[in-house]
Scaffold this active site. Structure first.
Site, short mmCIF file in Angstrom:
data_model
loop_
_atom_site.label_atom_id
_atom_site.label_comp_id
_atom_site.label_asym_id
_atom_site.label_seq_id
_atom_site.Cartn_x
_atom_site.Cartn_y
_atom_site.Cartn_z
CE LYS A 155 23.95 -14.25 25.32
NZ LYS A 155 24.63 -15.51 25.00
CB THR A 159 27.01 -14.00 22.27
OG1 THR A 159 26.68 -15.25 22.86
CG2 THR A 159 27.39 -14.19 20.82
CG PHE A 211 -8.75 5.39 0.34
CD1 PHE A 211 -7.56 6.08 0.12
CD2 PHE A 211 -8.94 4.17 -0.31
CE1 PHE A 211 -6.58 5.58 -0.74
CE2 PHE A 211 -7.96 3.67 -1.17
CZ PHE A 211 -6.79 4.38 -1.37
NE ARG A 260 -9.92 5.38 5.26
CZ ARG A 260 -8.87 4.91 4.60
NH1 ARG A 260 -8.95 3.79 3.91
NH2 ARG A 260 -7.73 5.57 4.61
CB VAL A 279 -2.61 5.45 5.55
CG1 VAL A 279 -1.42 5.19 6.46
CG2 VAL A 279 -3.86 4.79 6.11
CD GLN A 280 -1.14 5.66 0.74
OE1 GLN A 280 -2.11 5.81 1.48
NE2 GLN A 280 -1.09 4.70 -0.17
CG ASN A 325 -5.77 1.20 6.28
OD1 ASN A 325 -6.42 1.46 7.28
ND2 ASN A 325 -6.19 1.52 5.06
CG HIS A 381 -8.55 -2.98 6.07
ND1 HIS A 381 -8.27 -1.73 5.58
CD2 HIS A 381 -7.61 -3.81 5.54
CE1 HIS A 381 -7.23 -1.80 4.76
NE2 HIS A 381 -6.80 -3.05 4.73
O1 LIG Z 1 -5.32 5.15 3.14
C1 LIG Z 1 -5.36 4.21 2.34
N1 LIG Z 1 -4.36 4.06 1.43
C2 LIG Z 1 -4.35 3.06 0.50
O2 LIG Z 1 -3.40 2.95 -0.32
C3 LIG Z 1 -5.43 2.16 0.53
N2 LIG Z 1 -5.72 1.06 -0.21
C4 LIG Z 1 -6.90 0.57 0.25
O3 LIG Z 1 -7.47 -0.47 -0.18
N3 LIG Z 1 -7.35 1.33 1.29
C5 LIG Z 1 -6.46 2.32 1.47
N4 LIG Z 1 -6.41 3.34 2.36
#
Ligand SMILES: O=c1[nH]c(=O)c2[nH]c(=O)[nH]c2[nH]1
Length: 306
Positions: free
Chosen positions: A11, A58, A160, A177, A228-229, A255, A257
């Site tokens: 369920k 269920t 970035f 940014r 971000v990575q 991300n 934008h």
């Molecule tokens: O932090 C980011 N990682 C990316 O891989 C990426 N690619 C992108 O277009 N903007 C960003 N920003």
């Protein structure tokens, strides 16, 4: 001849609310959750031979979700999920694995006139606390805990640049940014042999959730983000450091934008670069960045004494 490659059923979207009424103080504490419970095991015959003798309906799975919520605490959700899953293994020997997912919704106590209200709550955001328990005869209890839907934004402190530039690239490098995301964070516990082992030291689960939430917010806010990575990797490292019983930590982050808008066509308005103030938030497309960081086990293996 085709054969059944995999099968599970149960369920989903079982909504449960539980109230605890403290008799002496009159204070109520509430929990609302959405539960999914899917079973695996020797159930092939129901698919291949129309043999329902192996099927726990269920509807019975749903009933069990309610009954276990009545019989046991639903907090922390890790313990409730583990006990619910274990029940199906104990009750039905042909069920080999129970997959339980619990999503806990926020009901935050109201503060009125500077005092916590005894029985009134509000939803302060779409963030949920999520738990997945895989309870199996062979693997014990594997628990994954997480935070989903915590939406955050920072208006500076994110860059970035240095990414690949070729004939497919239009994105400008940026040293400043807006960064915004909906946090999806998961941490995976070292497996537990029994529900008693889950219950032993049960405070670990709330503490880990608090630590992961605090680490996520503080790192998001304070990191001079290169990407971000890189920021998410730093968060994972800190969760592993803060919670020794966790083997892996990971994030999946959109991300979201925010585009600058060139308004120079209107009376020469300056709204780009250092003059940017009004932006256009984008709903799609969005970047999507994922990673999982595992503990370096080599550092943990004790040196044998000879
Ligand atoms: O932090 C980011 N990682 C990316 O891989 C990426 N690619 C992108 O277009 N903007 C960003 N920003």
């Amino acid at each position: 001849m085709p054969s059944l490659a995999s099968a599970r059923y149960g369920k989903d979207n079982v909504r449960v609310y539980k109230v605890h009424r403290d008799q002496s103080s009159g204070v109520h504490t509430v929990t609302e959750m959405t539960v999914c419970c899917l079973l695996e095991g020797a159930i092939e015959a129901s698919y291949t031979k129309a043999d329902n003798s192996v099927v726990v309906a269920t509807d019975s799975v749903k009933n069990t979700i309610y009954i276990k919520a009545k019989e046991h605490p639903v907090n922390p959700p890790e313990l409730y999920a583990a006990r619910l899953g274990q029940h199906f293994l104990d009750q039905y020997p042909h069920v080999h694995t129970a997959n339980v997912k619990v999503v806990v919704h926020r009901w935050t106590r109201m503060n009125l006139d500077g005092k916590p209200h005894p029985h009134s709550f509000f939803r302060d955001g779409q963030e949920t606390r999520n738990v997945e328990a895989q309870v199996s005869q062979s693997g014990g209890i594997v628990l994954k805990s997480g935070i989903v839907g915590l939406t955050v934004l920072k208006s500076t402190g994110s860059a970035f640049h240095g990414f690949i530039r070729d004939e497919f690239t239009t994105l400008a490098e940026t040293w400043d940014r807006i960064l915004s995301t909906d946090v999806d964070c998961t941490w995976t516990w070292k497996s537990f042999p029994t529900t008693d082992a889950v219950n032993n030291g049960v405070e670990r689960f709330d503490k880990a959730w608090e630590a992961a939430r605090a680490i996520t917010m503080k790192t998001f806010a304070d990191d001079e983000s290169a990407s971000v990575q890189n920021t998410m990797y730093k968060m994972c490292e800190q969760i592993l450091a803060a919670v020794p019983e966790v083997d892996k930590a990971g994030y999946t982050l959109p991300n979201k934008h925010y585009f600058e808008i060139d308004l120079s066509w209107h009376k020469g308005l300056k709204n780009t670069g250092k003059d940017a103030e009004v932006y256009a938030p984008q709903s799609s497309p969005n970047g999507l960045i994922h990673c999982e960081v595992a503990r370096d086990d080599k550092t943990e293996i004790p040196i044998p004494i000879r």
